[in-house]
Write an enzyme that holds these catalytic residues in place. Structure first.
Site, PDB file in Angstrom:
ATOM      1  N   SER A  59       0.792  -1.232   0.000  1.00  0.00           N
ATOM      2  CA  SER A  59       0.000   0.000   0.000  1.00  0.00           C
ATOM      3  C   SER A  59       0.825   1.283   0.000  1.00  0.00           C
ATOM      4  O   SER A  59       0.257   2.380  -0.117  1.00  0.00           O
ATOM      5  CB  SER A  59      -0.952   0.017   1.198  1.00  0.00           C
ATOM      6  OG  SER A  59      -2.062  -0.811   0.953  1.00  0.00           O
ATOM      7  N   LYS A  68       0.294   3.864  -2.577  1.00  0.00           N
ATOM      8  CA  LYS A  68      -0.686   4.956  -2.466  1.00  0.00           C
ATOM      9  C   LYS A  68      -0.031   6.312  -2.257  1.00  0.00           C
ATOM     10  O   LYS A  68      -0.705   7.341  -2.378  1.00  0.00           O
ATOM     11  CB  LYS A  68      -1.659   4.660  -1.334  1.00  0.00           C
ATOM     12  CG  LYS A  68      -2.532   3.436  -1.594  1.00  0.00           C
ATOM     13  CD  LYS A  68      -3.455   3.132  -0.425  1.00  0.00           C
ATOM     14  CE  LYS A  68      -4.380   1.977  -0.789  1.00  0.00           C
ATOM     15  NZ  LYS A  68      -4.114   0.755  -0.034  1.00  0.00           N
ATOM     16  N   SER A 122      -5.949   3.837   4.494  1.00  0.00           N
ATOM     17  CA  SER A 122      -5.465   3.142   3.304  1.00  0.00           C
ATOM     18  C   SER A 122      -6.592   2.523   2.476  1.00  0.00           C
ATOM     19  O   SER A 122      -6.486   1.391   1.995  1.00  0.00           O
ATOM     20  CB  SER A 122      -4.459   2.051   3.718  1.00  0.00           C
ATOM     21  OG  SER A 122      -3.711   1.600   2.635  1.00  0.00           O
TER      22      SER A 122
END
Length: 386
Positions: free
Chosen positions: A64, A67, A124
């Site tokens: 993640s 991101k 997230s």
């Protein structure tokens, strides 16, 4: 004479042993900073200078942390005027159906951009990532292409994105050094910090549902100087974290990739921050609030000279015990009046150890009106009298 030579040899041996011991001690200390991690990187935010590195260019999945780039493009769209925080985005079935971490967006409902960005930063949210990607580029695929273009612009040569969420995909990878570059770019947006320090908050849906979001970055609560970061985890990537902390005039960025457990990614990050703050300093050598000692020439102005100042602060990053040799070269562009306060009128070159460190624009601290015919006539008369 032989005795003196013998004493000298003993003294030299002791000194050599001391230096060797000290160097080994420092190396051992640095090696103990990260535990159970495949890659690590620590840099100064202002200068980008590296403080610590471990396999920093090794290509790895980053989960993640992907991101970070997704958020960067979101903030770019806002700063470019293509979106605003108040705009509302209708959620597609594709976005609402994303798995993994999510905020449970409802298909066909419209959500404010501000709330979607907040959910990405805090918890997230994969569904919010896809919703934003589709709003900015029309499709996730087009958005991913834009992510890769931006990565190239930032000099991220060991990065390739295949989606905007970080969900497992074989062709997606990055490295610690590239993550630091991307995160450094992201946190130049002051708005980021309005969301990154949120620990716990309710996310309101248009249909009156409430989803409680919790920050995945535990250091927001456990490390007083930390005010932002992005976590990541998949079985392939392990436990990852990029974070930033500020103490005094110095901000650091840390990256941990491939940690064997969650505790080690947080503990290693704290160790890196503590090491950086204890052993390095960031000294402001040009203060935008302090005028330069020398005034600039007011060409064709009603006055002969005017006050100037640096457009921004300039800091020198160095080890605490390092002696810094600084020199400055002020360049007056001889700008003709009229001159407005805040107008760029020159530059100042900052040299560290005789090497150009940074060039900073110089701006006028006051308005300078253009000289009239009467003013010029008066000057001629004054010079004639002299």
């Amino acid at each position: 004479m032989k005795r003196i030579f013998k004493v000298f040899c003993i003294f030299t041996t002791i000194c050599s042993f001391f230096v060797l011991f000290k160097n080994n001690f420092v190396k051992a200390e640095e090696n103990e900073l990260v535990n159970g991690c495949k890659s690590a990187y620590l840099i100064d935010y202002d200068s980008g200078e590296c403080v610590y590195k471990l396999n920093e260019n090794k290509r790895m999945p980053i989960a993640s942390i992907c991101k970070v780039m997704t958020l960067s493009l979101c903030f770019d769209a806002i700063s470019n005027g293509n979106l605003s925080f108040e705009d509302k985005i209708e959620v597609s079935s594709n976005a609402s159906g994303m798995g993994g971490s999510q905020v449970y967006l409802q298909q066909n409902l419209s959500y404010p951009v501000k709330d979607l960005i907040k959910s990405i930063i805090v918890c997230s949210a994969n569904d919010s990532c896809v919703a934003m990607a589709e709003a900015i580029c029309g499709s996730e695929a087009s958005f991913v292409a834009k992510m890769n273009t931006k990565a190239e612009e930032l000099g991220c040569n060991d990065t390739l994105f295949s989606n905007c969420t970080g969900l497992p995909k074989e062709t997606q990878y990055s490295c610690a050094a590239d993550v630091a570059k991307m995160f450094r770019y992201l946190i130049k947006n002051d708005e980021y910090f309005k969301f990154s320090k949120i620990w716990l908050e309710d996310f309101s849906h248009p249909d009156d549902r409430i989803t409680t979001i919790t920050n995945t970055n535990k250091l927001i609560r456990k490390y007083s100087n930390c005010d932002g970061g992005k976590t990541g985890f998949t079985n392939e990537a392990g436990f990852c974290l990029t974070a930033t902390a500020k103490k005094g005039d110095m901000r650091l960025i840390s990256v941990i990739l491939g940690a064997d457990n969650s505790d080690n990614r947080f503990k290693s990050t704290v160790n890196l921050f503590n090491y950086g703050f204890a052993n390095y300093k960031n000294k402001i050598v040009l203060d935008k609030n302090l005028p330069l000692n020398d005034n600039f020439c007011a060409v064709m102005g009603r006055k002969e000279s005017y006050c100037v100042a640096p457009e921004k602060n300039c800091s020198i990053f160095s080890a605490i015990n390092e002696k810094i040799n600084l020199s400055f070269n002020v360049i007056d562009d001889k700008v003709k009046a009229p001159i407005l306060k805040g107008q760029v009128v020159g530059r100042i070159e900052v040299y560290k150890d005789n090497v150009l460190y940074e060039t900073v624009n110089v701006v006028a601290c006051e308005n300078v009106d253009k000289a009239t015919f009467a003013d010029n006539l008066k000057k001629v008369a004054q010079n004639w009298c002299l």
